[in-house]
Design an enzyme around this catalytic site. Structure first.
Site, PDB file in Angstrom:
ATOM      1  N   LYS A   1       0.844  -1.200   0.000  1.00 35.07           N
ATOM      2  CA  LYS A   1       0.000   0.000   0.000  1.00 35.07           C
ATOM      3  C   LYS A   1       0.879   1.250   0.000  1.00 35.07           C
ATOM      4  O   LYS A   1       2.084   1.176   0.249  1.00 35.07           O
ATOM      5  CB  LYS A   1      -0.934  -0.008   1.199  1.00 35.07           C
ATOM      6  CG  LYS A   1      -0.240  -0.051   2.557  1.00 35.07           C
ATOM      7  CD  LYS A   1      -1.245  -0.123   3.691  1.00 35.07           C
ATOM      8  CE  LYS A   1      -0.537  -0.169   5.039  1.00 35.07           C
ATOM      9  NZ  LYS A   1      -1.474  -0.138   6.169  1.00 35.07           N
TER      10      LYS A   1
ATOM     11  N   TYR B   1      15.188  31.451   4.316  1.00 35.83           N
ATOM     12  CA  TYR B   1      14.017  32.259   4.656  1.00 35.83           C
ATOM     13  C   TYR B   1      13.969  32.572   6.152  1.00 35.83           C
ATOM     14  O   TYR B   1      14.308  31.720   6.990  1.00 35.83           O
ATOM     15  CB  TYR B   1      12.742  31.514   4.264  1.00 35.83           C
ATOM     16  CG  TYR B   1      12.454  31.524   2.771  1.00 35.83           C
ATOM     17  CD1 TYR B   1      12.187  32.720   2.105  1.00 35.83           C
ATOM     18  CD2 TYR B   1      12.446  30.340   2.039  1.00 35.83           C
ATOM     19  CE1 TYR B   1      11.918  32.735   0.749  1.00 35.83           C
ATOM     20  CE2 TYR B   1      12.173  30.338   0.680  1.00 35.83           C
ATOM     21  CZ  TYR B   1      11.910  31.545   0.027  1.00 35.83           C
ATOM     22  OH  TYR B   1      11.649  31.554  -1.306  1.00 35.83           O
TER      23      TYR B   1
END
Length: 822
Positions: free
Chosen positions: A489, A716
């Site tokens: 999965k 940043y």
């Protein structure tokens, strides 16, 4: 080629011969590898996790008529066959190979050690190929099975052989020594690999040295005192060393530069400088081992220097890469011999399934191919394997093209790689698997780069052979009849759904499990035929389940009733389902009180048939939760006992996940579910270690290198300020690639050239910055490891305050997946 009658005299078992004269050219132990059935001898090997006798029917149906078995009762119903019944099938294989080796009086180099065996073997092959007709072990065929299969390849054409021997426990080397009987020995080094198979380092040394019992000479590192203490004094030593000035080859000086090194050697009172095309310690040492062998063979210094500089990095992996026009490349360039060619074709068939298959092959430059029969066999093998298109590159293949044109495979031929690239366009390739198999002079990397969709500097590398090894390790922890369900999965935990499913199907897991129906559809579209269990199903998915042969996991009475009504309406009978029951995790599942009502919908005559009942353990990896785990197991037994008492047919029971297989073997019922353990991640801290191999490595490259001064900021929001002059590198990966933003600001490290470098400042969408002040000789485009073999994903998850599952499944699909096979 032997006759079956000759083989009966060599193996000396209880034989039955329908035809004594049946020719035997190929030895098989894997039912999936049948090609030339009429000339094959199948060994029904029994191991702790499998039994070759189970596959006799399959092999017989493919046309094999010659067998070695330990129980002939399995063969009584077959006609027109030859067989030998022996007490030990593996011993019979080794006996036959030992006899075959005894027929050849040529120098045989035997290599062992903890690391570097395969690299040294492949480099020696590159160095000796111009002077000798060399046969060598294919890839890492160094085991009790691999060694005899390797020696079977020796023919009259060869005048030198190189074989490696690998062991994992005491008592194994004596068998390999009897088979190989090396005349020249090479000991690479003794490290900590497989330490748990030996009482101590001394025993490990003794076991390794058994390979060299009959050698005329042993080449080894003379800086190790144990060598002189333990070696048989009948064996002559040719030593090299950096510390021991009495070593036969003394390394006086090493000058290591960015990409190359210069070593000064003293040998037989002469000093010699040699340039080596590598700068890392291990590669330099492996080169010195090769130089020692060349000196022993009395090759001149000029030859050694010329050919050492031609050595290339050995990549023993088959790479699976996305290419243009929905194609997939299987890149196996520079492993050009018939054995590795057959192995590459095996891998092509395994991955491609029903997809179109193209083979691009160069001349075999390292083998005597002048006999017409050689390329005739190549053409015949391509036909047998149902290859859809063949492209031959090289003057010899052009001369022999009539051999290929006799078959039905569309074929085209070019004298050079450049001619092929000039006369062909990428538009000629569409939705197919392409195997590239070329000798070094043909520079097939040009074709690989030409076909690649786009060069990626950030990629997730998935080692499929490590995944298969982990599967083998888990099988050793289980009884042979225990079934396996593999969880694929979330796109195979981020590693790729179809690619992982193909390899698991090839290695005979019993079920695959996905989270949602669309994941199952993807696998069916990729020609996966295994049973696929869908763990999360809604009534709107019922049509998809039927259309794509997917099996639902049912976790509520209401869902079971709706499925019952739907199947009745559609006229579907005997539809398999898996019943999820709740034993205390309280996530999904029927309770004990729901069982009676569910039984009324599962008895014969109803459209649903119960295939398995399962539950999920909440904390199987946690020793502090063992009491709760025991209660869950008890409740599971109560529910399944109730179901068994009222249903008149059997069904499978399973509750163990990966951690429970390791920590709670008492709760292994009929099947287990393997998830993250297949990828080499062991979440169990308190159990005895098991030898899992890492499967996934996340890499990125350096885009720019920059010096910053004290007081300057990075990234940043200026969250990092330099306290000194620093050297930084910008790496091509960011949070849009799935690398967690919280790992910035010195919370995490990355691995670069042996150093762990801190991530400084905030992580950006497409990049991050690392401090490389301490790392020498860093250049732009150097590779950085975000997690993998040197920096574990568990450590990265700890830094991120999460679990490895989340790290793996967050890697974005824009990050290229590259699949390798060793």
């Amino acid at each position: 080629m032997y006759s079956f009658g000759e083989i009966t005299k060599i193996i000396k078992g209880k034989s039955y011969c329908y035809n004594d004269d049946s020719p035997i050219a190929y030895l098989l132990y894997d039912s999936r590898m049948v090609i030339f059935a009429e000339e094959s001898l199948f060994f029904a090997l029994s191991t702790g996790i499998n039994d070759g006798h189970k596959y006799l029917e399959q092999v017989y149906q493919k046309g094999v008529r010659n067998f070695i078995v330990h129980d002939a009762q399995h063969l009584k119903r077959y006609e027109s066959i030859n067989y030998i019944e022996v007490p030990d099938v593996l011993h019979a294989l080794q006996l036959l190979s030992t006899y075959h080796r005894s027929r050849f009086q040529i120098p045989i180099i035997g290599i062992t050690g903890s690391n570097g065996k395969t690299i040294v073997k492949e480099w020696l092959y590159q160095l000796l190929e111009p002077k000798f007709s060399v046969i060598r072990s294919p890839r890492s065929y160094n085991s009790q099975i691999g060694v005899p299969l390797s020696l079977w390849q020796i023919t009259d054409k060869h005048n030198l052989a190189i074989f490696e021997a690998g062991i994992s426990k005491a008592g194994e080397m004596i068998n390999l020594e009897k088979i190989i009987k090396p005349t020249i020995g090479i000991l690479t080094n003794i490290g900590d690999a497989h330490d748990n198979g030996f009482e101590n380092v001394r025993e490990k040394w003794k076991e390794k040295l058994l390979l060299f019992t009959g050698c005329a000479v042993l080449i080894a590192n003379g800086d190790t005192p144990l060598l002189f203490e333990l070696i048989d004094n009948k064996v002559s030593l040719l030593t090299w060393g950096k510390i021991n000035t009495n070593a036969d080859i003394y390394i006086q000086e090493e000058i290591i530069e960015a990409q190359t090194s210069v070593v000064t050697l003293r040998y037989q009172q002469q000093e010699q400088k040699l340039e080596i095309p590598f700068s890392n310690k291990q590669s330099i040492e492996n080169c010195i081992v090769c130089i020692a062998l060349l000196l022993y063979l009395k090759l001149p210094w000029s030859y050694i220097q010329e050919h050492i500089m031609q050595l290339t990095e050995v990549d023993m992996r088959l790479q699976l890469q996305v290419a243009v026009n929905n194609c997939t490349i299987i890149n196996d360039t520079y492993n050009s011999d018939t054995v590795s060619f057959s192995m590459a074709l095996d891998y092509l068939q395994q991955q491609a399934k029903q997809n179109s298959k193209t083979v691009i092959l160069s001349d075999f430059t390292n083998i005597n191919t002048h006999e017409v029969n050689f390329y005739a066999r190549i053409a015949e093998e391509l036909e047998h394997r149902k290859i859809d298109r063949f492209i031959g590159i090289g003057s010899t293949l052009c001369e022999q093209k009539s051999l290929f044109n006799k078959f039905t495979i569309p074929s085209s031929f070019y004298h050079t790689t450049d001619e092929f690239l000039t006369k062909t366009t990428t538009a000629n390739f569409n939705k197919e698997f392409i195997l590239l198999k070329g000798s070094r002079p043909f520079t097939f990397e040009k074709i690989s780069h030409w076909l690649e969709k786009r060069k990626q500097d950030t990629y997730l590398e998935i080692n499929l052979s490590a995944l298969v090894e982990n599967l083998r390790v888990f099988r050793t922890l289980l009884k042979p009849n225990t079934k396996l369900m593999a969880m694929v999965k979330a796109s195979g935990y981020g590693s790729g759904d179809a690619e992982i499913a193909h390899i698991l199907e090839h290695h005979c897991v019993d079920y695959l499990a996905v989270a949602y129906p669309d994941e199952g559809v993807t696998l069916r579209t990729a020609n996966i035929s295994l049973p696929i269990v869908v763990l999360n199903v809604a009534p709107t998915d019922f049509d998809t389940l039927i259309n794509f042969n997917l099996t639902p996991a049912v976790h509520t009475i209401s869902l079971l009733k709706k499925l019952h009504i739907y199947l009745k309406k559609e006229g579907v009978d005997k539809f398999p389902i898996h019943l999820k029951v709740n034993t205390g995790m309280n996530r999904m599942g029927l309770s004990y009180l729901d069982i009676e009502e569910s039984v009324s919908l599962l008895t014969p005559g109803n459209p649903c048939v119960l295939q398995s009942v399962y539950s999920h353990l909440a904390s199987s990896e946690d020793p502090h939760a063992d009491n709760f785990t025991a209660l869950q197991i008890l409740e599971f037994k109560r529910i399944t006992t109730k179901l068994s008492s009222v249903l008149p047919y059997p069904f499978l029971k399973h509750i163990n996940n990966t951690a429970a297989v390791i920590r709670h073997p008492e709760s292994v019922f009929d099947m287990v579910r393997l998830g993250i353990g297949l990828y080499g991640v062991n979440m169990v801290a308190d159990a005895p270690p098991i030898a899992l191999e890492n499967v996934c490595c996340l890499y990125a490259t350096i885009a720019q290198i920059r010096w910053i001064d004290r007081g300057e900021t990075v990234g940043y929001n200026q969250t990092f300020t330099a306290t000194k002059t620093m050297k930084t590198a910008i790496v091509r990966i960011g949070y849009a690639d799935g690398y967690f933003r919280c790992l910035g600001n010195e919370r995490a490290r990355v691995f670069l050239k042996g150093f762990l470098c801190p991530i400084i400042g905030n992580i950006s969408m497409d990049s991050l910055v690392i401090d490389i002040t301490q790392v020498p000789a860093v250049e732009e485009d150097d590779q950085v490891e975000l997690f993998g073999n040197n920096l574990s994903i568990k450590q990265v998850a700890t830094w991120a305050g999460t679990i490895p599952y989340e790290i793996m499944t967050h890697i974005h699909q824009r990050v290229k997946r590259i699949y390798t096979w060793t």
